[in-house]
Design an enzyme around this catalytic site. Structure first.
Site, PDB file in Angstrom:
ATOM      1  N   SER A 656      39.778  14.376  50.458  1.00 30.75           N
ATOM      2  CA  SER A 656      39.810  14.358  49.000  1.00 30.75           C
ATOM      3  C   SER A 656      38.470  14.747  48.388  1.00 30.75           C
ATOM      4  O   SER A 656      38.390  14.983  47.185  1.00 30.75           O
ATOM      5  CB  SER A 656      40.223  12.964  48.505  1.00 30.75           C
ATOM      6  OG  SER A 656      39.272  11.985  48.879  1.00 30.75           O
ATOM      7  N   LYS A 699      39.977   5.881  41.263  1.00 29.52           N
ATOM      8  CA  LYS A 699      38.781   6.728  41.243  1.00 29.52           C
ATOM      9  C   LYS A 699      38.263   6.930  39.827  1.00 29.52           C
ATOM     10  O   LYS A 699      37.055   6.844  39.570  1.00 29.52           O
ATOM     11  CB  LYS A 699      39.096   8.061  41.905  1.00 29.52           C
ATOM     12  CG  LYS A 699      39.333   7.947  43.405  1.00 29.52           C
ATOM     13  CD  LYS A 699      39.720   9.281  44.027  1.00 29.52           C
ATOM     14  CE  LYS A 699      39.911   9.135  45.532  1.00 29.52           C
ATOM     15  NZ  LYS A 699      40.336  10.396  46.178  1.00 29.52           N
TER      16      LYS A 699
END
Length: 816
Positions: A656, A699
């Protein structure tokens, strides 16, 4: 690329769209929603009455698997016929192999009670019968006849011997013959004084009568045997007379049961043969102790226990098939066990000490087991498979099954098994068994796969509100109003990590509702509203975020070097998700890139230090493919680059951060600084397209919390893949900050879009000749790589001619 609005970050449910004011007004909802596929599989498995069509229910925890299974099985079992009773009785031909009796429902317990009454009657009736005057007189007649028979034989022998001057005398060693005169035994000296002819005559007579005496003595055992047989027959007659009417009364209650009649026949025969077991035994020594041992556990006589009926399955009062859930599945709890009792230093057992297992209790119905718990007891799993494959349940101890004992054990007759077994477990366990256990596919042919999410649309919103209402009733909490239901629906979407889906993990939702009910009660509210639900959510987070709060504090204090303002070349903020228990949170990490002249290699310091996982390594290798396809088509890449997660002391895995690393690398090559006020997440492919990642909400919130702790400037934000926009369901405070312009979230589809946001410089697009327009990021990267290539060409040794090669070869040198 796009700057997202607050509505895109948080898809709120309109309370007005809920078709009722509170959960108290909702129509009852039966079953679960969104589990149509699993429901079809369960109904098929229940209705399929073929071998091997047992059911494995798989799905995430908290989706209501146990509740739905219990409801469906109970409903079906109510319409099924009541299975038979089962009982074990003594095997009079082979006591070590107790016999199983199949009885109509509700008939085993009355049979056991009748046998207990019979034994009690026998203990009173038989002693009375054998103490009666009639029995004593008849026994005296038999004994007198035996005595007279013996006496007549010896008297006759004695009389005939006396006529020939021979006397029959008793000695300490038994009967003996001796010479006599006038009925008196001669002394030895008198006998020696007789003339020799008289001595010879007496010796011959003694020898003749001695032979007759021996013949009589040899016949004594036969007479005694005949006497015992007469006594036995007398006892049988007396016993028959005493118990015949008792047995007959019992027969009347079970005339329709052939098996019971056969058992009563065997009982009657055995009572006739062992009536003395019911009579008082005055001895108190070792013989009495051995009698107790022979009688089995409980100190009762053998006859008293062997006439009992051990009821294994009692369906008295049942209205359908049984549904049994065994929460501790082991070998004994599934197939039963044989208990022992210590008596005078010895372990004794009999069929009365056999105990049924869950397979017996569920026979004819349904048995529900947790797959993990069955497999945690290896013998339980093997025993379950054996029973299902053989379609019978055999009560067998582990010692016997493993051949670990040499003692004589009971071997009860197996009971035929007609059962549907339901295993409940996680998907990974189902797939592991399917792949590695060859018996699993034969015995569990149906899998019911529970989903953990459902579509979030207008129709399902109302249905989900009814699910909340059903959970509120089941949990016994105060009514949930429209705002509370709307907030619960929003949080359900957050649980799935997808704004277009709702979670079907009902148990977690019910836990939150109960905690919100506590919050409402604390606030004195008669209903659970959105504020109470939010306080419950905040309280859950507060209980779990100690380590997260500490990490944020260390970033605020500067211990963790994460920049949230300014710019820097080759430096960027990446985002990662960490999970501790059931709590997940996002934290930014400083990622740096450095470039220099080299041979085209992008080195991953995480991999070199063995801290990077395979997926992270893959992501870094993709960067090399991207750079080569974009900038290395005409000239070789002559750079050496290094990438690292700064202040990372644990393992790093996942791809990611691959787009984040690429941005840092492009900044290092172009020498254009990146905004440190923006954090980035997203993976990238070799064409530069940004791909979706997981944990996008955590996040975004992680970088927001760091910026908020240091003070929001209005320039900070997070850049995410455009394909992750549908997954956004951030916290309400983050959405409010975005709505107020104090924080931002951008979505990008390509690396070029992202680099423009991070640098404020256009990425640039190559013309037909592959040239990038000046003043763009890509032009700066291409120019820097060209300089590397020129320096690499200049540093290359000049080509050697044929002559020099020949001379070097003659001197023993070769080119590599």
């Amino acid at each position: 690329m796009a700057k997202l609005t607050a509505d895109q970050l948080y898809s709120a449910t309109d309370p007005a769209a809920i078709p009722f004011d509170s959960t108290a007004d909702a129509a009852p909802l039966t079953g679960l929603v969104g589990q149509e596929r699993a429901l079809e599989a369960i109904e098929f498995a229940i209705g399929m009455r073929r071998d091997g069509y047992n059911l494995f229910v798989l799905g995430p925890a908290g989706t209501g698997k146990h509740t739905l299974i219990q409801h469906l099985l109970t409903t079906q079992a109510a319409a099924d016929p009541v299975p038979p009773d089962w009982a074990y009785v003594h095997n009079f031909e082979n006591p070590s192999q107790p016999r199983a009796l199949r009885l109509p429902p509700g008939r085993a317990a009355p049979l056991a009670a009748a046998m207990r009454r019979l034994v009690q009657e026998l203990r009173a009736t038989l002693p009375a019968a054998f103490e009666s005057d009639d029995y004593r007189q008849r026994r005296e007649v038999v004994d007198e006849q035996f005595k007279q028979r013996q006496e007549r034989a010896f008297v006759d022998l004695s009389e005939r011997a006396q006529k020939e001057d021979v006397a029959l005398v008793r000695t300490p060693n038994g009967l003996a013959l001796a010479p006599a005169r006038d009925g008196e035994v001669m002394a030895p000296d008198v006998f020696k004084a007789l003339p020799q002819p008289d001595q010879d005559r007496l010796k011959a007579a003694i020898e003749r009568f001695q032979e007759e005496l021996q013949a009589i003595v040899r016949r004594l055992p036969d007479w005694e045997r005949e006497h015992r047989e007469l006594v036995r027959q007398l006892n049988r007659d007396v016993t028959r007379f005493a118990v015949a009417h008792l047995i007959e009364e019992m027969r009347k209650g079970f005339l329709d049961l052939t098996a019971v009649q056969a058992f009563l026949d065997a009982v009657e025969r055995d009572i006739m043969d062992h009536a003395e077991d019911f009579l008082p035994k005055p001895q108190q020594g070792p013989e009495a102790m051995m009698g107790v041992l022979a009688g089995g556990a409980g100190g009762e006589p053998a006859s008293g226990r062997r006439y009992q009926v051990n009821v294994f399955v009692d369906q008295t009062g049942a209205t359908g098939a049984p549904v049994v859930y065994e929460d501790h599945p082991t070998h004994p709890t599934l197939v039963g066990r044989i208990e022992h009792q210590a008596r005078f230093g010895a372990l004794v057992t009999d069929f009365n000490l056999m105990k049924p297992g869950a397979l017996h209790a569920a026979n004819g119905g349904y048995l529900v087991l947790d797959a993990y718990r069955v497999l945690a007891n290896g013998f339980a799993w093997e025993s379950l498979k054996r029973a299902l494959a053989a379609r019978r349940v055999k009560l067998e101890s582990l010692e016997a099954m493993l051949s670990m004992t040499s003692t004589v054990l009971l071997e009860p007759e197996p009971i035929p098994l007609d059962i549907k077994v339901v295993l409940i477990g996680p998907p990974q366990l189902y797939y592991m068994l399917a792949a590695n256990d060859p018996d699993f596919g034969k015995l569990f042919k149906v899998g019911a796969d529970f989903d953990d999410r459902m579509a979030r649309d207008g129709g399902n919103t109302g249905l989900y509100a009814r699910l909340i209402a059903a959970s509120a009733v089941r949990a016994g909490i105060r009514p949930v109003d429209r705002t509370g239901m709307a907030r619960l629906i929003d949080h359900s979407a957050r649980m799935t990590g997808d704004s277009e889906r709702l979670s079907l993990r009902v148990r977690i939702l019910e836990d939150l509702m109960q905690e919100a009910d506590w919050q409402a009660g604390r606030a004195g509210s008669p209903t659970v509203d959105a504020a109470a639900v939010q306080r419950a959510i905040d309280a859950q987070r507060r209980r779990d975020d100690r380590l997260y709060s500490r990490a944020l504090e260390e970033m605020r204090r500067g211990t963790y070097l994460v920049e949230t303002t300014g710019t820097a070349v080759g430096q960027i903020n990446g985002l990662a998700v960490q999970s501790i228990g059931g709590f997940s949170f996002g934290l930014p990490s400083r990622i740096t890139a450095r470039v220099r002249l080299g041979n085209g290699e992008v080195r991953d310091i995480e991999r070199e230090s063995e801290l990077g996982g395979s997926l992270h390594t893959k992501g870094v290798l993709i960067l090399t493919g991207f750079l080569g396809s974009r900038f290395g088509l005409n000239r070789r890449l002559a750079l050496a680059a290094t990438l690292v997660f700064e202040q990372s002391y644990g393992g790093v895995d996942g791809d990611s951060a691959s787009s984040t690393e690429l941005y840092a690398l492009l900044s290092a090559l172009s020498e254009i600084p990146l905004k440190q006020s923006i954090a980035v997440t997203g993976s990238v492919d070799q064409r530069g397209r940004v791909q979706p990642i997981g944990g996008v909400n955590e996040k975004v919130e992680g970088f927001f919390d760091v910026c908020a702790a240091r003070g929001l400037t209005g320039e900070q934000g997070v850049m995410i893949p455009s394909t992750n926009v549908k997954n956004l369901m951030v916290r309400p405070d983050v959405a409010r900050a975005v709505a107020e312009g104090r924080f931002h979230v951008w979505s990008v589809a390509t690396v070029d879009e992202g680099i423009e946001i991070l640098t404020g410089v256009p990425a640039g697009e190559a013309d037909a000749g592959g040239n990038w327009p000046p003043g763009t990021v890509n032009h700066a990267v291409a120019r820097r790589l060209a300089r590397f290539a020129d320096r690499a060409e200049a540093a290359r040794p000049p080509a050697r001619g044929p002559g020099s090669v020949g001379r070097e070869h003659r001197h023993g040198r070769r080119d590599g």
